[in-house]
Scaffold this active site. Structure first.
Site, PDB file in Angstrom:
ATOM      1  N   ARG A 170       0.782   8.664   8.639  1.00  0.00           N
ATOM      2  CA  ARG A 170       1.202   8.735  10.036  1.00  0.00           C
ATOM      3  C   ARG A 170       1.634   7.349  10.507  1.00  0.00           C
ATOM      4  O   ARG A 170       1.064   6.331  10.116  1.00  0.00           O
ATOM      5  CB  ARG A 170       0.054   9.217  10.929  1.00  0.00           C
ATOM      6  CG  ARG A 170      -0.243  10.709  10.825  1.00  0.00           C
ATOM      7  CD  ARG A 170       0.897  11.572  11.389  1.00  0.00           C
ATOM      8  NE  ARG A 170       0.595  12.999  11.370  1.00  0.00           N
ATOM      9  CZ  ARG A 170       0.976  13.832  10.401  1.00  0.00           C
ATOM     10  NH1 ARG A 170       1.685  13.408   9.362  1.00  0.00           N
ATOM     11  NH2 ARG A 170       0.677  15.120  10.480  1.00  0.00           N
ATOM     12  N   HIS A 176      10.364  11.305   7.431  1.00  0.00           N
ATOM     13  CA  HIS A 176       9.195  12.205   7.369  1.00  0.00           C
ATOM     14  C   HIS A 176       9.469  13.391   6.425  1.00  0.00           C
ATOM     15  O   HIS A 176       9.376  14.555   6.820  1.00  0.00           O
ATOM     16  CB  HIS A 176       8.836  12.710   8.776  1.00  0.00           C
ATOM     17  CG  HIS A 176       7.416  13.183   8.895  1.00  0.00           C
ATOM     18  ND1 HIS A 176       6.625  12.914   9.981  1.00  0.00           N
ATOM     19  CD2 HIS A 176       6.630  13.914   8.061  1.00  0.00           C
ATOM     20  CE1 HIS A 176       5.427  13.465   9.810  1.00  0.00           C
ATOM     21  NE2 HIS A 176       5.409  14.086   8.644  1.00  0.00           N
TER      22      HIS A 176
HETATM   23  P1  NDP Z   1      -7.608  15.496   3.598  1.00  0.00           P
HETATM   24  O1  NDP Z   1      -8.338  15.830   4.848  1.00  0.00           O
HETATM   25  O2  NDP Z   1      -7.708  16.433   2.446  1.00  0.00           O
HETATM   26  O3  NDP Z   1      -8.072  14.064   3.074  1.00  0.00           O
HETATM   27  C1  NDP Z   1      -8.340  12.996   3.926  1.00  0.00           C
HETATM   28  C2  NDP Z   1      -8.939  11.855   3.116  1.00  0.00           C
HETATM   29  O4  NDP Z   1      -9.047  10.703   3.963  1.00  0.00           O
HETATM   30  C3  NDP Z   1     -10.356  12.167   2.621  1.00  0.00           C
HETATM   31  O5  NDP Z   1     -10.548  11.603   1.351  1.00  0.00           O
HETATM   32  C4  NDP Z   1     -11.232  11.452   3.646  1.00  0.00           C
HETATM   33  O6  NDP Z   1     -12.500  11.023   3.176  1.00  0.00           O
HETATM   34  C5  NDP Z   1     -10.385  10.229   3.939  1.00  0.00           C
HETATM   35  N1  NDP Z   1     -10.756   9.644   5.240  1.00  0.00           N
HETATM   36  C6  NDP Z   1     -10.697  10.199   6.459  1.00  0.00           C
HETATM   37  N2  NDP Z   1     -11.147   9.346   7.401  1.00  0.00           N
HETATM   38  C7  NDP Z   1     -11.514   8.226   6.746  1.00  0.00           C
HETATM   39  C8  NDP Z   1     -12.060   6.987   7.150  1.00  0.00           C
HETATM   40  N3  NDP Z   1     -12.327   6.721   8.426  1.00  0.00           N
HETATM   41  N4  NDP Z   1     -12.314   6.067   6.197  1.00  0.00           N
HETATM   42  C9  NDP Z   1     -12.063   6.326   4.893  1.00  0.00           C
HETATM   43  N5  NDP Z   1     -11.530   7.488   4.435  1.00  0.00           N
HETATM   44  C10 NDP Z   1     -11.264   8.423   5.351  1.00  0.00           C
HETATM   45  O7  NDP Z   1      -6.088  15.278   4.008  1.00  0.00           O
HETATM   46  P2  NDP Z   1      -4.764  15.526   3.124  1.00  0.00           P
HETATM   47  O8  NDP Z   1      -4.913  14.774   1.851  1.00  0.00           O
HETATM   48  O9  NDP Z   1      -4.438  16.966   3.051  1.00  0.00           O
HETATM   49  O10 NDP Z   1      -3.656  14.836   4.065  1.00  0.00           O
HETATM   50  C11 NDP Z   1      -3.749  13.474   4.437  1.00  0.00           C
HETATM   51  C12 NDP Z   1      -2.739  13.149   5.532  1.00  0.00           C
HETATM   52  O11 NDP Z   1      -1.419  13.094   5.016  1.00  0.00           O
HETATM   53  C13 NDP Z   1      -2.625  14.165   6.670  1.00  0.00           C
HETATM   54  O12 NDP Z   1      -3.668  14.027   7.603  1.00  0.00           O
HETATM   55  C14 NDP Z   1      -1.279  13.839   7.268  1.00  0.00           C
HETATM   56  O13 NDP Z   1      -1.409  12.889   8.298  1.00  0.00           O
HETATM   57  C15 NDP Z   1      -0.509  13.222   6.096  1.00  0.00           C
HETATM   58  N6  NDP Z   1       0.623  14.076   5.683  1.00  0.00           N
HETATM   59  C16 NDP Z   1       1.891  13.553   5.739  1.00  0.00           C
HETATM   60  C17 NDP Z   1       2.959  14.320   5.334  1.00  0.00           C
HETATM   61  C18 NDP Z   1       4.349  13.768   5.322  1.00  0.00           C
HETATM   62  O14 NDP Z   1       5.305  14.502   5.064  1.00  0.00           O
HETATM   63  N7  NDP Z   1       4.531  12.487   5.554  1.00  0.00           N
HETATM   64  C19 NDP Z   1       2.790  15.700   4.870  1.00  0.00           C
HETATM   65  C20 NDP Z   1       1.422  16.120   4.811  1.00  0.00           C
HETATM   66  C21 NDP Z   1       0.384  15.331   5.217  1.00  0.00           C
HETATM   67  P3  NDP Z   1     -13.604  12.106   2.663  1.00  0.00           P
HETATM   68  O15 NDP Z   1     -13.087  12.534   1.320  1.00  0.00           O
HETATM   69  O16 NDP Z   1     -14.839  11.327   2.574  1.00  0.00           O
HETATM   70  O17 NDP Z   1     -13.616  13.205   3.684  1.00  0.00           O
HETATM   71  C1  OXD Z   2       1.788  17.409   7.810  1.00  0.00           C
HETATM   72  C2  OXD Z   2       3.093  16.809   7.972  1.00  0.00           C
HETATM   73  O1  OXD Z   2       0.804  16.875   8.332  1.00  0.00           O
HETATM   74  O2  OXD Z   2       4.092  17.496   7.685  1.00  0.00           O
HETATM   75  O3  OXD Z   2       1.695  18.445   7.130  1.00  0.00           O
HETATM   76  O4  OXD Z   2       3.202  15.640   8.343  1.00  0.00           O
END
Ligand code: NDP
Ligand code: OXD
Length: 313
Positions: free
Chosen positions: A228, A276
């Site tokens: 993001r 994006h």
């Molecule tokens: P998940 O919820 O599966 O994974 C999130 C990860 O981040 C987990 O490992 C979590 O830790 C870690 N995390 C969260 N908060 C913290 C923190 N404060 N400190 C350290 N680690 C933290 O999410 P996804 O992998 O499915 O997606 C990740 C992000 O990717 C989405 O939220 C979105 O913003 C972005 N995205 C972007 C896209 C694009 O096209 N650019 C498309 C899709 C997603 P823990 O394992 O301990 O819970």
């Molecule tokens: C998502 C994205 O969060 O598209 O899935 O950014």
């Protein structure tokens, strides 16, 4: 089952068509302002507050993306917007993980093999061989080891670079050195050559890509932000590029999207910009995943991807 649908773009009709095919028994309608008629489930992307506020009927809200920051912002700005009894459920992979792996490995390999610099040399008409970066010390650090981060980390590790991962709670991932929690953040960062961001945007992670983080990386490091725009302190990135602390960045997400005309990133040759697209939401896979979860909820079964509202992801 009654399903309410909202998507703020022209693709809504195609999504509704596919949901109707996947759930032929369902009573499916696109939400219009003023519609307060009962529904069991809502399927949304960036919904307006009025669609959800005050509803007591919904059992689950399905977010048409992995990141739920936009919908949780509604709740943070005005507590009580999200129906208290409805689960918020996000997409889990649904075809995004392989796309993310393609995007990130492409960017990492481009920097490892110095293709960004060869592109500049070509523009200048110069035939010059650059010393290769040694793979053994080209350490890649992945912030976030969730559905997408863990997949990306393993895809990169397959090319033989050392790969580290960072998460909130301890999370072992094969072939990756893992770090967890704030106490291990600096150890994770120290000596990283390519920092990849796949964290969710929460109050804890906002601005994480800033001067302090950059200062811990190896000098001349690279940044790849595919999570993001709110994670990145834009002025700190420009400063880090100017000082040479960072050599280049690949950015797929921005504080303001579309990135405004005249934004300094457009003119910075060391920043690569994409709109994006690192992992697009795929309609077929997403409809199938959501339809399956709705049917499971109807049978009284638990489903994956339920968001912890307090935690913010
Ligand atoms: P998940 O919820 O599966 O994974 C999130 C990860 O981040 C987990 O490992 C979590 O830790 C870690 N995390 C969260 N908060 C913290 C923190 N404060 N400190 C350290 N680690 C933290 O999410 P996804 O992998 O499915 O997606 C990740 C992000 O990717 C989405 O939220 C979105 O913003 C972005 N995205 C972007 C896209 C694009 O096209 N650019 C498309 C899709 C997603 P823990 O394992 O301990 O819970
Ligand atoms: C998502 C994205 O969060 O598209 O899935 O950014």
């Amino acid at each position: 089952m009654k399903i309410l649908f909202y998507m703020p773009n022209a693709e809504a009709a195609a999504w509704l068509h596919d949901f109707a095919r996947a759930l032929p028994e369902a009573d499916l309608r696109e939400w219009q302002p003023g519609d307060t008629a009962p529904a069991d489930f809502a399927v949304v992307w960036r919904p307006p507050r009025d669609m959800l506020a005050g509803r007591t009927d919904l059992r689950a809200i399905f977010n048409l993306g992995a990141g739920v920051d936009a919908i949780l912002a509604l709740e943070r700005e005005q507590p009580g917007t999200l129906p208290a009894n409805a689960q918020l459920i996000r997409l889990e992979d649904s075809g995004m993980a392989p796309q993310m792996a393609e995007y990130v490995t492409h960017a990492v390999l481009r920097y490892l093999r110095r293709f960004d610099e060869y592109q500049t040399l070509q523009r200048e008409g110069r035939w010059q061989v650059l010393d290769p970066h040694p793979r053994e010390t080209f350490t890649v650090g992945v912030l976030g080891l969730g559905v997408l981060g863990a997949h990306v980390a393993q895809a990169v590790a397959a090319f033989g670079m050392p790969v580290r991962g960072y998460s909130r709670s301890a999370r072992p991932v094969e072939c990756i050195t893992t770090f967890a929690g704030a106490a291990q953040f600096d150890a994770f960062l120290d000596g990283v050559k390519v920092l990849v961001n796949l964290l969710p945007h929460t109050p804890d992670t906002a601005d994480v890509l800033g001067a302090r983080t950059f200062s811990r990386l190896e000098r001349g490091a690279y940044l790849i932000n595919v999570a993001r725009g709110a994670h990145l302190v834009e002025a700190d990135l420009l400063d880090a590029l100017a000082s040479g602390q960072l050599a280049a960045a690949t950015l797929d997400v921005f504080r303001e999207e579309p990135l405004p005309a005249g934004h300094p990133f457009w003119q910075e040759p060391r920043i690569t910009i994409t709109p994006h697209i690192s992992a697009l939401t795929l309609r077929e896979e997403s409809v199938a995943q959501i339809a399956e979860k709705m049917l499971a909820l109807e049978r009284g079964e638990a489903v994956g991807g339920v968001v912890d509202i307090e935690r913010g992801y």
